[in-house]
Design an enzyme around this catalytic site. Structure first.
Site, PDB file in Angstrom:
ATOM      1  CB  SER A 224      -0.875   0.022   1.255  1.00 11.83           C
ATOM      2  OG  SER A 224      -1.485   1.292   1.428  1.00 11.83           O
TER       3      SER A 224
ATOM      4  CE1 TYR B 102      -3.903  -2.248   5.306  1.00 20.62           C
ATOM      5  CE2 TYR B 102      -3.139  -0.029   4.795  1.00 20.62           C
ATOM      6  CZ  TYR B 102      -3.655  -1.241   4.380  1.00 20.62           C
ATOM      7  OH  TYR B 102      -3.921  -1.445   3.046  1.00 20.62           O
TER       8      TYR B 102
HETATM    9  P1  NAP Z   1     -11.968  -5.252  -0.753  1.00 13.73           P
HETATM   10  O1  NAP Z   1     -12.503  -4.659  -2.005  1.00 13.73           O
HETATM   11  O2  NAP Z   1     -12.669  -4.935   0.516  1.00 13.73           O
HETATM   12  O3  NAP Z   1     -11.904  -6.826  -0.956  1.00 13.73           O
HETATM   13  C1  NAP Z   1     -11.464  -7.633   0.061  1.00 13.73           C
HETATM   14  C2  NAP Z   1     -11.471  -9.083  -0.411  1.00 13.73           C
HETATM   15  O4  NAP Z   1     -10.758  -9.834   0.544  1.00 13.73           O
HETATM   16  C3  NAP Z   1     -12.836  -9.697  -0.508  1.00 13.73           C
HETATM   17  O5  NAP Z   1     -12.860 -10.556  -1.632  1.00 13.73           O
HETATM   18  C4  NAP Z   1     -12.975 -10.485   0.794  1.00 13.73           C
HETATM   19  O6  NAP Z   1     -13.923 -11.524   0.601  1.00 13.73           O
HETATM   20  C5  NAP Z   1     -11.527 -10.947   0.976  1.00 13.73           C
HETATM   21  N1  NAP Z   1     -11.033 -11.205   2.325  1.00 13.73           N
HETATM   22  C6  NAP Z   1     -11.115 -10.405   3.405  1.00 13.73           C
HETATM   23  N2  NAP Z   1     -10.464 -10.960   4.446  1.00 13.73           N
HETATM   24  C7  NAP Z   1      -9.936 -12.130   3.998  1.00 13.73           C
HETATM   25  C8  NAP Z   1      -9.160 -13.164   4.596  1.00 13.73           C
HETATM   26  N3  NAP Z   1      -8.793 -13.093   5.883  1.00 13.73           N
HETATM   27  N4  NAP Z   1      -8.798 -14.215   3.842  1.00 13.73           N
HETATM   28  C9  NAP Z   1      -9.163 -14.304   2.554  1.00 13.73           C
HETATM   29  N5  NAP Z   1      -9.907 -13.370   1.932  1.00 13.73           N
HETATM   30  C10 NAP Z   1     -10.284 -12.295   2.649  1.00 13.73           C
HETATM   31  O7  NAP Z   1     -10.409  -4.854  -0.519  1.00 13.73           O
HETATM   32  P2  NAP Z   1      -9.376  -4.090  -1.470  1.00 13.73           P
HETATM   33  O8  NAP Z   1      -9.484  -2.632  -1.195  1.00 13.73           O
HETATM   34  O9  NAP Z   1      -9.495  -4.598  -2.856  1.00 13.73           O
HETATM   35  O10 NAP Z   1      -7.996  -4.548  -0.806  1.00 13.73           O
HETATM   36  C11 NAP Z   1      -7.197  -5.565  -1.372  1.00 13.73           C
HETATM   37  C12 NAP Z   1      -5.751  -5.315  -1.012  1.00 13.73           C
HETATM   38  O11 NAP Z   1      -5.342  -4.040  -1.487  1.00 13.73           O
HETATM   39  C13 NAP Z   1      -5.427  -5.319   0.483  1.00 13.73           C
HETATM   40  O12 NAP Z   1      -4.193  -5.944   0.672  1.00 13.73           O
HETATM   41  C14 NAP Z   1      -5.308  -3.855   0.831  1.00 13.73           C
HETATM   42  O13 NAP Z   1      -4.472  -3.630   1.943  1.00 13.73           O
HETATM   43  C15 NAP Z   1      -4.689  -3.339  -0.448  1.00 13.73           C
HETATM   44  N6  NAP Z   1      -4.851  -1.899  -0.657  1.00 13.73           N
HETATM   45  C16 NAP Z   1      -6.069  -1.354  -0.822  1.00 13.73           C
HETATM   46  C17 NAP Z   1      -6.181   0.010  -1.046  1.00 13.73           C
HETATM   47  C18 NAP Z   1      -7.497   0.694  -1.253  1.00 13.73           C
HETATM   48  O14 NAP Z   1      -7.527   1.954  -1.246  1.00 13.73           O
HETATM   49  N7  NAP Z   1      -8.585  -0.038  -1.450  1.00 13.73           N
HETATM   50  C19 NAP Z   1      -5.020   0.812  -1.085  1.00 13.73           C
HETATM   51  C20 NAP Z   1      -3.788   0.195  -0.910  1.00 13.73           C
HETATM   52  C21 NAP Z   1      -3.702  -1.162  -0.706  1.00 13.73           C
HETATM   53  P3  NAP Z   1     -14.615 -12.352   1.831  1.00 13.73           P
HETATM   54  O15 NAP Z   1     -15.379 -11.360   2.625  1.00 13.73           O
HETATM   55  O16 NAP Z   1     -15.474 -13.385   1.154  1.00 13.73           O
HETATM   56  O17 NAP Z   1     -13.468 -12.974   2.574  1.00 13.73           O
END
Ligand code: NAP
Length: 267
Positions: free
Chosen positions: A187, A200
């Site tokens: 991130s 985090y």
């Molecule tokens: P998201 O849209 O909320 O999606 C989260 C996904 O993770 C869902 O498919 C969820 O499905 C699954 N999940 C949650 N906990 C889990 C676990 N313990 N084991 C397996 N699956 C799990 O999240 P996102 O924003 O795409 O984030 C994805 C990655 O990008 C993360 O590593 C986050 O730190 C990183 N990131 C995000 C952002 C941002 O602004 N969004 C910025 C920088 C980095 P279920 O509920 O079915 O488990």
């Protein structure tokens, strides 16, 4: 306190429209796929450079993980979808199949050993090898300052964001093909550890070091890369995107408003 930034200072609001950066481009580049934003936006034909490759993506039923799976699938890879909930897995697989992508789904909570084992074993049973492993799962259970963060929250951050990534690599390692690729999703918060999401950010910084360590150990057979997305309006980031008064520290520290979209990956 859980996922609320309401008591944080309100001095640097997000400016969603000023500068759009699609971080998925960087991610795709790191695993050997490049595409221009304009070509993707125009719906250009996607080259099938990953035909015959097998990609396992954790936490891939929505958001960034799903976007990655979709893009890899469109490039010809067979994709293995996973997340905690069977229903989410089934729905994501159906959506991908409807687009002509070869996809299977295996529920996997990345912190549960048997489920990690089943994810990798089922992939190998079906496809025989793994060419791309994307470790995307993360948790942000608390926005408390580090000085008062509960031990339970600290444990969960470490378990999901760092340790599970190591363990899934251990599980997959014997099945990684020559020339395969591992990608960790870090991130922008790894570089700017501010307010509410500092701990985090510590875990995301650890992924940068993990990437370097693994890259040294696994070269030349396996490439290991890390992608640090900016802000992307997903469920995970909802607490940042729904309230315009909320501080987006990483963005303000970079002195730009970074708001990624999944448009390229989803095109
Ligand atoms: P998201 O849209 O909320 O999606 C989260 C996904 O993770 C869902 O498919 C969820 O499905 C699954 N999940 C949650 N906990 C889990 C676990 N313990 N084991 C397996 N699956 C799990 O999240 P996102 O924003 O795409 O984030 C994805 C990655 O990008 C993360 O590593 C986050 O730190 C990183 N990131 C995000 C952002 C941002 O602004 N969004 C910025 C920088 C980095 P279920 O509920 O079915 O488990």
């Amino acid at each position: 306190m859980k996922n609320s930034f309401s008591d944080q200072p309100r001095t640097h609001p997000i400016h969603p429209s000023s500068f759009v950066v699609d971080r998925s481009i960087a991610l795709l580049s790191s695993i050997g796929v490049s595409i221009s934003m304009s070509a993707a936006a125009a719906g250009a034909v996607v080259p099938r450079r990953l035909q015959g490759k097998v990609a396992v993506i954790t936490a891939s039923t929505q958001g960034i993980g799903y976007g990655i799976a979709l893009r890899l699938g469109k490039e010809g890879a067979s994709v293995v979808i996973s997340s905690r909930k069977q229903k989410n897995v089934d729905e994501a697989v159906e959506k991908l199949k409807a687009l002509g992508i070869d996809a299977i789904g295996i529920p996997c909570h990345v912190s549960i050993a048997e489920q990690r084992k089943r994810l990798i074993q089922s992939t190998v049973d079906k496809y025989g090898q793994i060419d791309i492993l994307v470790s995307n799962a993360a948790s942000n259970p608390s926005v408390d300052p580090i000085t008062v963060m509960s031990e339970a929250a600290l444990d969960k951050l470490w378990e999901v964001n760092v340790k599970a990534g190591v363990l899934i690599v251990q599980e997959a390692a014997p099945h990684l093909s020559e020339g395969s690729s591992i990608v960790f999703i870090s991130s922008v918060g790894a570089y700017n550890l501010q307010g509410g999401i500092a701990m985090y950010g510590v875990t995301k910084t650890a992924l940068l070091a993990l990437t370097k360590g693994l890259a040294a150990e696994l070269a030349p057979k396996v490439r290991v890369n890390c992608v640090a997305p900016g802000f992307v309006p997903t469920h995970f980031a909802r607490f940042l995107s729904e309230d315009e008064s909320i501080v987006c520290y990483p963005c303000c520290l970079l002195n730009v408003s970074l708001k990624g979209t999944l448009e390229v990956a989803l095109t």
